[in-house]
Design a protein around this motif. Structure first.
Motif, PDB file in Angstrom:
ATOM      1  N   GLY B  13       0.829  -1.208   0.000  1.00  0.00           N
ATOM      2  CA  GLY B  13       0.000   0.000   0.000  1.00  0.00           C
ATOM      3  C   GLY B  13       0.859   1.253   0.000  1.00  0.00           C
ATOM      4  O   GLY B  13       0.576   2.220  -0.709  1.00  0.00           O
ATOM      5  N   LYS B  14       1.936   1.218   0.777  1.00  0.00           N
ATOM      6  CA  LYS B  14       2.863   2.352   0.821  1.00  0.00           C
ATOM      7  C   LYS B  14       3.452   2.618  -0.548  1.00  0.00           C
ATOM      8  O   LYS B  14       3.493   3.769  -1.025  1.00  0.00           O
ATOM      9  CB  LYS B  14       3.959   2.024   1.845  1.00  0.00           C
ATOM     10  CG  LYS B  14       5.046   3.034   2.001  1.00  0.00           C
ATOM     11  CD  LYS B  14       6.240   2.802   1.098  1.00  0.00           C
ATOM     12  CE  LYS B  14       6.959   1.501   1.353  1.00  0.00           C
ATOM     13  NZ  LYS B  14       8.024   1.277   0.359  1.00  0.00           N
ATOM     14  N   ASP B  15       3.901   1.556  -1.227  1.00  0.00           N
ATOM     15  CA  ASP B  15       4.502   1.707  -2.562  1.00  0.00           C
ATOM     16  C   ASP B  15       3.493   2.276  -3.560  1.00  0.00           C
ATOM     17  O   ASP B  15       3.814   3.152  -4.355  1.00  0.00           O
ATOM     18  CB  ASP B  15       4.994   0.348  -3.081  1.00  0.00           C
ATOM     19  CG  ASP B  15       6.458   0.132  -2.759  1.00  0.00           C
ATOM     20  OD1 ASP B  15       6.959   0.847  -1.879  1.00  0.00           O
ATOM     21  OD2 ASP B  15       7.086  -0.733  -3.380  1.00  0.00           O
ATOM     22  N   ILE B  16       2.281   1.736  -3.510  1.00  0.00           N
ATOM     23  CA  ILE B  16       1.261   2.157  -4.481  1.00  0.00           C
ATOM     24  C   ILE B  16       0.875   3.616  -4.242  1.00  0.00           C
ATOM     25  O   ILE B  16       0.759   4.411  -5.171  1.00  0.00           O
ATOM     26  CB  ILE B  16       0.046   1.210  -4.407  1.00  0.00           C
ATOM     27  CG1 ILE B  16       0.448  -0.172  -4.943  1.00  0.00           C
ATOM     28  CG2 ILE B  16      -1.130   1.774  -5.197  1.00  0.00           C
ATOM     29  CD1 ILE B  16      -0.528  -1.269  -4.639  1.00  0.00           C
ATOM     30  N   ARG B  17       0.733   3.975  -2.963  1.00  0.00           N
ATOM     31  CA  ARG B  17       0.380   5.347  -2.630  1.00  0.00           C
ATOM     32  C   ARG B  17       1.472   6.320  -3.113  1.00  0.00           C
ATOM     33  O   ARG B  17       1.178   7.355  -3.714  1.00  0.00           O
ATOM     34  CB  ARG B  17       0.203   5.471  -1.113  1.00  0.00           C
ATOM     35  CG  ARG B  17      -0.310   6.818  -0.669  1.00  0.00           C
ATOM     36  CD  ARG B  17      -0.214   6.920   0.839  1.00  0.00           C
ATOM     37  NE  ARG B  17      -1.257   6.151   1.503  1.00  0.00           N
ATOM     38  CZ  ARG B  17      -2.303   6.724   2.095  1.00  0.00           C
ATOM     39  NH1 ARG B  17      -2.444   8.028   2.074  1.00  0.00           N
ATOM     40  NH2 ARG B  17      -3.202   5.991   2.703  1.00  0.00           N
ATOM     41  N   ALA B  18       2.727   5.952  -2.850  1.00  0.00           N
ATOM     42  CA  ALA B  18       3.841   6.807  -3.275  1.00  0.00           C
ATOM     43  C   ALA B  18       3.861   6.933  -4.790  1.00  0.00           C
ATOM     44  O   ALA B  18       4.076   8.021  -5.334  1.00  0.00           O
ATOM     45  CB  ALA B  18       5.164   6.237  -2.773  1.00  0.00           C
ATOM     46  N   GLU B  19       3.589   5.825  -5.482  1.00  0.00           N
ATOM     47  CA  GLU B  19       3.629   5.847  -6.941  1.00  0.00           C
ATOM     48  C   GLU B  19       2.496   6.695  -7.503  1.00  0.00           C
ATOM     49  O   GLU B  19       2.684   7.452  -8.450  1.00  0.00           O
ATOM     50  CB  GLU B  19       3.547   4.414  -7.469  1.00  0.00           C
ATOM     51  CG  GLU B  19       3.799   4.300  -8.946  1.00  0.00           C
ATOM     52  CD  GLU B  19       5.025   5.081  -9.397  1.00  0.00           C
ATOM     53  OE1 GLU B  19       6.091   4.919  -8.780  1.00  0.00           O
ATOM     54  OE2 GLU B  19       4.902   5.870 -10.351  1.00  0.00           O
ATOM     55  N   LEU B  20       1.303   6.558  -6.872  1.00  0.00           N
ATOM     56  CA  LEU B  20       0.167   7.339  -7.360  1.00  0.00           C
ATOM     57  C   LEU B  20       0.420   8.829  -7.164  1.00  0.00           C
ATOM     58  O   LEU B  20      -0.087   9.655  -7.919  1.00  0.00           O
ATOM     59  CB  LEU B  20      -1.117   6.920  -6.647  1.00  0.00           C
ATOM     60  CG  LEU B  20      -1.648   5.552  -7.060  1.00  0.00           C
ATOM     61  CD1 LEU B  20      -2.911   5.217  -6.287  1.00  0.00           C
ATOM     62  CD2 LEU B  20      -1.910   5.501  -8.560  1.00  0.00           C
ATOM     63  N   ARG B  21       1.204   9.174  -6.140  1.00  0.00           N
ATOM     64  CA  ARG B  21       1.466  10.581  -5.902  1.00  0.00           C
ATOM     65  C   ARG B  21       2.399  11.149  -6.967  1.00  0.00           C
ATOM     66  O   ARG B  21       2.149  12.198  -7.524  1.00  0.00           O
ATOM     67  CB  ARG B  21       2.065  10.791  -4.518  1.00  0.00           C
ATOM     68  CG  ARG B  21       2.388  12.255  -4.289  1.00  0.00           C
ATOM     69  CD  ARG B  21       2.187  12.681  -2.865  1.00  0.00           C
ATOM     70  NE  ARG B  21       0.877  12.378  -2.327  1.00  0.00           N
ATOM     71  CZ  ARG B  21       0.685  11.859  -1.122  1.00  0.00           C
ATOM     72  NH1 ARG B  21       1.704  11.575  -0.358  1.00  0.00           N
ATOM     73  NH2 ARG B  21      -0.521  11.634  -0.685  1.00  0.00           N
ATOM     74  N   SER B  22       3.485  10.437  -7.265  1.00  0.00           N
ATOM     75  CA  SER B  22       4.443  11.020  -8.222  1.00  0.00           C
ATOM     76  C   SER B  22       4.065  10.658  -9.661  1.00  0.00           C
ATOM     77  O   SER B  22       4.183  11.483 -10.554  1.00  0.00           O
ATOM     78  CB  SER B  22       5.850  10.532  -7.911  1.00  0.00           C
ATOM     79  OG  SER B  22       5.985   9.178  -8.253  1.00  0.00           O
ATOM     80  N   ARG B  23       3.609   9.430  -9.870  1.00  0.00           N
ATOM     81  CA  ARG B  23       3.161   8.938 -11.180  1.00  0.00           C
ATOM     82  C   ARG B  23       4.236   8.974 -12.254  1.00  0.00           C
ATOM     83  O   ARG B  23       3.993   8.537 -13.370  1.00  0.00           O
ATOM     84  CB  ARG B  23       1.934   9.715 -11.669  1.00  0.00           C
ATOM     85  CG  ARG B  23       0.651   9.267 -11.001  1.00  0.00           C
ATOM     86  CD  ARG B  23      -0.554   9.858 -11.692  1.00  0.00           C
ATOM     87  NE  ARG B  23      -0.615  11.292 -11.546  1.00  0.00           N
ATOM     88  CZ  ARG B  23      -1.315  11.914 -10.608  1.00  0.00           C
ATOM     89  NH1 ARG B  23      -2.030  11.214  -9.783  1.00  0.00           N
ATOM     90  NH2 ARG B  23      -1.309  13.214 -10.516  1.00  0.00           N
ATOM     91  N   THR B  24       5.418   9.481 -11.965  1.00  0.00           N
ATOM     92  CA  THR B  24       6.422   9.616 -13.024  1.00  0.00           C
ATOM     93  C   THR B  24       6.837   8.257 -13.569  1.00  0.00           C
ATOM     94  O   THR B  24       6.884   8.066 -14.779  1.00  0.00           O
ATOM     95  CB  THR B  24       7.673  10.332 -12.480  1.00  0.00           C
ATOM     96  OG1 THR B  24       7.955   9.807 -11.198  1.00  0.00           O
ATOM     97  CG2 THR B  24       7.474  11.820 -12.416  1.00  0.00           C
ATOM     98  N   ALA B  25       7.128   7.313 -12.674  1.00  0.00           N
ATOM     99  CA  ALA B  25       7.613   6.013 -13.130  1.00  0.00           C
ATOM    100  C   ALA B  25       6.541   5.286 -13.932  1.00  0.00           C
ATOM    101  O   ALA B  25       6.811   4.720 -14.988  1.00  0.00           O
ATOM    102  CB  ALA B  25       8.048   5.177 -11.932  1.00  0.00           C
ATOM    103  N   LEU B  26       5.304   5.324 -13.417  1.00  0.00           N
ATOM    104  CA  LEU B  26       4.222   4.615 -14.087  1.00  0.00           C
ATOM    105  C   LEU B  26       3.991   5.185 -15.484  1.00  0.00           C
ATOM    106  O   LEU B  26       3.905   4.442 -16.475  1.00  0.00           O
ATOM    107  CB  LEU B  26       2.946   4.735 -13.242  1.00  0.00           C
ATOM    108  CG  LEU B  26       1.796   3.819 -13.633  1.00  0.00           C
ATOM    109  CD1 LEU B  26       2.222   2.369 -13.532  1.00  0.00           C
ATOM    110  CD2 LEU B  26       0.591   4.061 -12.745  1.00  0.00           C
ATOM    111  N   LEU B  27       3.917   6.510 -15.564  1.00  0.00           N
ATOM    112  CA  LEU B  27       3.698   7.145 -16.865  1.00  0.00           C
ATOM    113  C   LEU B  27       4.842   6.830 -17.820  1.00  0.00           C
ATOM    114  O   LEU B  27       4.613   6.489 -18.984  1.00  0.00           O
ATOM    115  CB  LEU B  27       3.568   8.662 -16.695  1.00  0.00           C
ATOM    116  CG  LEU B  27       2.185   9.129 -16.252  1.00  0.00           C
ATOM    117  CD1 LEU B  27       2.183  10.626 -15.999  1.00  0.00           C
ATOM    118  CD2 LEU B  27       1.148   8.768 -17.315  1.00  0.00           C
TER     119      LEU B  27
END
Lengths: 234, 226, 238
Positions: B13-27
């Motif tokens: 959950g921590k990883d997903i939350r952090a990723e959703l905040r920055s979104r840079t890596a996912l995008l």
């Protein structure tokens, strides 16, 4: 001289002696292969490369299995000797894999009519080579010896378990595709001269493996002795 | 809920939350996957090879490359400010830590795959209507195995100087069996072949998952614990 | 919570840690009893940070063992619960807010109400108004305060601090000293590594010196710092 230095020196010398003896014996194998064994009826002289190719493959496979085995033991016992051995075995394994991968195509060109084919065994050996290279690249990029030992042990174990999967998937892949007719080089029964030469060559290659691993192990110890001396001087 | 699972979910959950905040890596990973698809389209001779013949390989090479990009980031976030020490200090079983990171990576790679699939349909003009459930199933089956190995290797690679290079060199050989299997199954699904023709491959994929998820769960402690 | 059965809070015996053949810790013995605030000083490269990592269970000793309230740290995850570590790093994630960071840490320690635990910790550090900020937006001093809050979050009975006063302003430093004094009175343990003994001299109960990976000297903290410093210089060979 510290005990580490002494052990390093003994092992390096011993490894060098065994390796030189093995290389001399290898010259003997050449003579046997070219002079003593008959020329194979269908493949002609090209078949003679097998006295090098098969033993090299055997040693590469052995080297790799021993890396896997000592890796597993390392994670259990945390004995630095196991790590040193695994590293030495991997380096020597790369050398033998390289022999195997160069002699293979040289033979394949006249016999199969192509340098490379995605034959199951060929593909597997290529991946062995890649795994060895990855293992050594990882080792080279880590500095803390304990960390290096733990990481490479994990790669060693996972790699050992990967081999059957690669073999199985390449095998399934092949059998489900149309394949050119492949000559089975060592197929039904070898004449006794051929078999004898092959066995002698295997023995010589195993000796060479032992010599090189001992040498490499000794050198690793020598490097540690140097660190030890630097540490004592602090 | 067992304690280990609760902890694993907290980590994921921590990883997903952090990723959703920055979104840079996912995008970046999604754009990367789209670009690979585009490049593939131009890397074939349209008069000689039909898009459909190449489609399964294109799909899986794209998935593999995108997963690699995605996995690279899995432990760089832990490396910054010594965050991994924070995880290791806590009374958390290492298996639970691994499971947490694995779940987060699966969510991440799964998202990239989910976005890539429609693009693939669009670019390569493949009809997925009948094969879709099968494709999703085989994607899940193949992805779990190599993301599991990738999670362990990513934890190692961040400790080296050229992490972005080290991860592919270590991981690609491990991607070979799942990708061969997944390509074979995908090809048969697209051709509408019966399940019996895929069974051997599906067994291989399942076996790979069982072996490597188990092994990686056990080996993870040896990687992160000094 | 008092320590069990009169066991010391933290006991290390024959600790060695080497990186290959390079020995960083050479036979360190130390004991931290209830109410101890042990200040550890020593020159750069003396092995102080490595010692903290080993004591915290982040680094496995090459030889020797660490016991926390009588339990071996190696192989007993629950023993970790008693330990709090402030290292050179903040241990915080840049993409999470302070509140999310601390709530996540609380979850790792099994707190039933992680968000409340995190809020309380931030309030104690005087960071309530920054709860929604990401660590990258904090100054170094505020970040250090957040890192201290994270180390104290789960109520560790043994607190290991590596240069805790770095970047703190006078008020925050005073608050940290007060926290250490409270812990001393409450019978908890603190081990604080510092280059500036003056920062902790008044709250320390004992003072130790590390040189070249060894525990060179240890004595009760008595008298003024100025009387101690000549001895200190002699020990470190300066």
């Amino acid at each position: 001289m510290t005990p580490t230095e002494a052990a390093a020196r003994t092992l390096t010398r011993r490894g060098l002696r065994i390796s030189v003896a093995a290389l001399a014996a290898l010259a003997g194998v050449y003579v046997l292969a070219l002079g003593y064994t008959p020329v194979e009826a269908r493949q002609g002289v090209a078949q003679k490369i097998f006295y090098l190719h098969v033993p090299a493959a055997w040693c590469a496979l052995m080297a790799f299995s021993l890396v896997g085995l000592t890796s597993a033991l390392y994670l259990w016992l945390h004995d630095p000797r196991l790590d040193r051995f695994a590293a030495a075995s991997a380096e020597v394994g790369v050398a033998f894999s390289a022999v195997m991968l160069t002699t293979g195509p040289i033979w394949a060109k006249p016999i199969w009519g192509t340098w490379w084919t995605w034959d199951a065994r060929l593909t597997l050996t290529l991946f062995l080579f890649f795994l060895f290279i990855g293992y050594l690249a990882l080792r080279a990029s880590l500095h803390d010896p304990q960390e290096r030992a733990r990481f490479s042990a994990v790669v060693g174990i996972l790699g050992m378990l990967l081999v059957p999967f690669i073999h199985l998937s390449v095998y399934l892949f092949r059998t489900l595709h149309p394949q050119p007719v492949v000559l089975k080089p060592s197929a039904p029964s070898l004449p006794p001269e051929m078999l004898r030469t092959l066995l002698i060559s295997m023995l010589v290659f195993t000796l060479l493996y032992l010599g090189l691993v001992t040498l490499r192990y000794g050198l690793a110890l020598a490097e540690e002795a140097r660190d030890e001396a630097a540490d004592a001087a602090r | 809920m067992p304690e280990s699972l609760r902890l694993a979910l907290a980590v994921a959950g921590k990883d997903i939350r952090a990723e959703l905040r920055s979104r840079t890596a996912l995008l970046s990973a999604v754009v990367f996957a789209a670009l690979v698809l585009v490049v593939f389209n131009f890397a074939r001779d349209p008069t000689a090879i039909a898009a459909a013949d190449l489609a399964p390989s294109v799909l899986w090479v794209t998935f593999a490359l995108a997963a690699m990009v995605a996995l690279n980031r899995a432990f760089t976030v832990e490396r910054e400010h010594g965050a991994i020490d924070g995880l290791l200090l806590a009374p958390v079983p290492r298996g639970a830590l691994f499971l947490g990171k694995l779940l987060a990576n699966l969510a991440f790679v799964g998202t990239v795959e989910a976005v890539t699939l429609p693009l693939f349909v669009l670019f390569f003009n493949v009809d997925l209507t009948a094969a879709l459930p099968g494709i999703i199933g085989v994607t899940a089956l193949a992805t779990v195995g190599f993301v599991s190995v990738g999670t362990v290797f990513s934890a190692m690679a961040v400790r080296t100087r050229f992490a972005e290079l080290m991860l592919p060199v270590l991981l690609l050989p491990f991607m070979v069996p799942p990708i061969i299997g997944a390509v074979q199954v995908t090809a048969r699904l697209l051709a509408g072949r019966p399940l019996s023709e895929m069974l051997g491959w599906l067994r291989l994929l399942a076996l790979y998952d069982v072996v490597f998820v188990t092994l990686c769960t056990m080996a993870f402690g040896a990687v992160v614990d000094e | 919570m008092p320590s069990r059965d009169g066991e010391p809070l933290l006991a290390a015996r024959g600790l060695r840690r080497s990186f290959g053949r390079v020995r960083v810790l050479r036979d360190v013995d130390l004991t931290l009893a209830a109410g101890d605030v042990l200040a550890v000083a020593g020159p750069n490269g003396a092995g102080k940070s490595t010692l903290l990592r080993v004591l915290a269970g982040l680094s496995r000793p090459s030889a020797g063992e660490v016991r926390v309230e009588g339990r071996r740290l190696a192989g007993d995850p629950e023993a970790r619960r008693a330990i709090g570590l402030l290292s050179h790093h903040s241990l915080l994630y840049d993409d999470l807010t302070l509140l999310e960071n601390l709530a996540f840490a609380a979850r790792l320690y099994g707190s039933p109400h992680p968000a409340e635990t995190a809020r309380a910790a931030l309030a104690a550090a005087g960071l309530s108004d920054r709860a929604g900020d990401q660590p990258r937006r904090l100054s170094r001093g505020l970040l250090q305060r957040a890192a201290i809050a994270r180390a104290l979050l789960h109520g560790p009975r043994v607190l290991l601090l590596d240069e805790p006063f770095t970047a703190l302003d006078a008020a925050a430093a005073e608050r940290l000293r007060a926290t250490l004094a409270e812990r001393r009175e409450a019978g908890l343990g603190v081990l604080v590594v510092t280059h500036h003994l003056g920062e902790v001299w008044d709250v320390a109960t004992r003072v130790a010196v590390m040189v070249g990976g060894r525990w060179a000297a240890e004595e009760p903290r008595e008298g003024p710092l100025d009387a101690f410093l000549p001895r200190y210089r002699e020990w470190i060979g300066a």
